[in-house]
Design an enzyme around this catalytic site. Structure first.
Site, PDB file in Angstrom:
ATOM      1  N   ASN A  90      17.073  32.269   2.403  1.00 39.17           N
ATOM      2  CA  ASN A  90      15.705  32.762   2.271  1.00 39.17           C
ATOM      3  C   ASN A  90      15.692  34.274   2.031  1.00 39.17           C
ATOM      4  OD1 ASN A  90      12.846  32.726   2.365  1.00 39.17           O
ATOM      5  ND2 ASN A  90      12.886  31.128   3.922  1.00 39.17           N
ATOM      6  N   HIS A 120      33.328  48.035  13.990  1.00 33.84           N
ATOM      7  CA  HIS A 120      34.137  49.231  14.217  1.00 33.84           C
ATOM      8  C   HIS A 120      34.596  49.257  15.662  1.00 33.84           C
ATOM      9  CE1 HIS A 120      32.760  50.776  10.349  1.00 33.84           C
ATOM     10  NE2 HIS A 120      31.565  50.339  10.694  1.00 33.84           N
ATOM     11  N   LYS A 169      29.144  34.738  20.299  1.00 30.32           N
ATOM     12  CA  LYS A 169      30.174  33.751  20.665  1.00 30.32           C
ATOM     13  C   LYS A 169      29.967  32.503  19.828  1.00 30.32           C
ATOM     14  CE  LYS A 169      30.565  35.396  25.373  1.00 30.32           C
ATOM     15  NZ  LYS A 169      30.381  35.128  26.776  1.00 30.32           N
ATOM     16  N   ARG A 183      22.405  32.026  23.969  1.00 30.11           N
ATOM     17  CA  ARG A 183      22.969  31.105  24.977  1.00 30.11           C
ATOM     18  C   ARG A 183      22.502  29.698  24.624  1.00 30.11           C
ATOM     19  NH1 ARG A 183      18.610  29.881  27.835  1.00 30.11           N
ATOM     20  NH2 ARG A 183      16.968  31.407  28.122  1.00 30.11           N
ATOM     21  N   LYS A 186      19.846  23.805  24.238  1.00 28.21           N
ATOM     22  CA  LYS A 186      19.861  22.352  24.380  1.00 28.21           C
ATOM     23  C   LYS A 186      20.933  21.760  23.501  1.00 28.21           C
ATOM     24  CE  LYS A 186      16.533  19.839  22.215  1.00 28.21           C
ATOM     25  NZ  LYS A 186      15.185  19.408  21.845  1.00 28.21           N
TER      26      LYS A 186
END
Length: 189
Positions: A90, A120, A169, A183, A186
């Protein structure tokens, strides 16, 4: 027979930190300016075929006719960018691709998404170095508007990254993540 030297792009693709003394460092900026020239032409087009032709020139790879990009798109260098089939990108996305970005088939990328495959070091004395971190967006993933994917992250198959998330992560397959930092919200069936 003399062994061929690796380019700075090969070193980045292989995860090597590029310091200010790297012999190919000047090639990075030169290549980015060439990419900017192609992007300016691509970003002023409303023709999907022409947009994909420019994207193919930028990435130096064939772009499938099923890929749809709504300009503007900002890329610092297409050398280490790979885009699968049936991908939708998009408006107003930014891809810093020197560390490598792979976008598999059937991926949806919302407006203003940033995929940042380089960073960096924290130490001020080393901060002019470039540290690559490959980003891999697996098939059927959906990256929501204004999400930021940081270096070294893999977004799993069928995963959803909520709008505005900052992903530092890996994201598991079949999950929804959101927030800053992102985080698990679901699991999907």
């Amino acid at each position: 027979m003399k062994k061929k030297d690796h380019s700075v792009f090969d070193d980045l693709r292989n995860g090597k930190t590029i310091t200010s003394s790297h012999p190919g460092r000047d090639e990075l900026r030169k290549s980015s300016y060439a990419t900017i020239g192609l992007l300016q032409q691509m970003n002023s087009s409303a023709d999907p075929l022409l947009i994909n032709e420019f994207l193919a020139k930028i990435t130096r790879k064939k772009i499938d006719e099923t890929v749809a990009v709504f300009p503007p798109l900002y890329i610092n260098n297409g050398e280490n960018l790979s885009i699968g089939k049936n991908v939708f990108i998009n408006f107003d996305c930014t891809f810093l691709t020197l560390g490598g970005i792979t976008i598999e088939d059937h991926v949806l990328i919302g407006p203003k998404v940033s995929l940042l495959s380089e960073g960096h070091p924290l130490a001020a004395a080393e901060r002019d170095s470039l540290v690559p971190g490959k980003i891999h967006i697996k098939k059927n993933a959906w990256i929501g508007a204004n999400a930021i994917i940081l270096p070294g992250v893999t977004v799993g198959e069928n995963a959803v990254v909520a709008a505005g998330a900052v992903v530092s992560k890996n994201v598991d397959d079949n999950t929804v993540v959101g927030g800053v930092p992102a985080r698990l919200l679901k699991k999907l069936m």
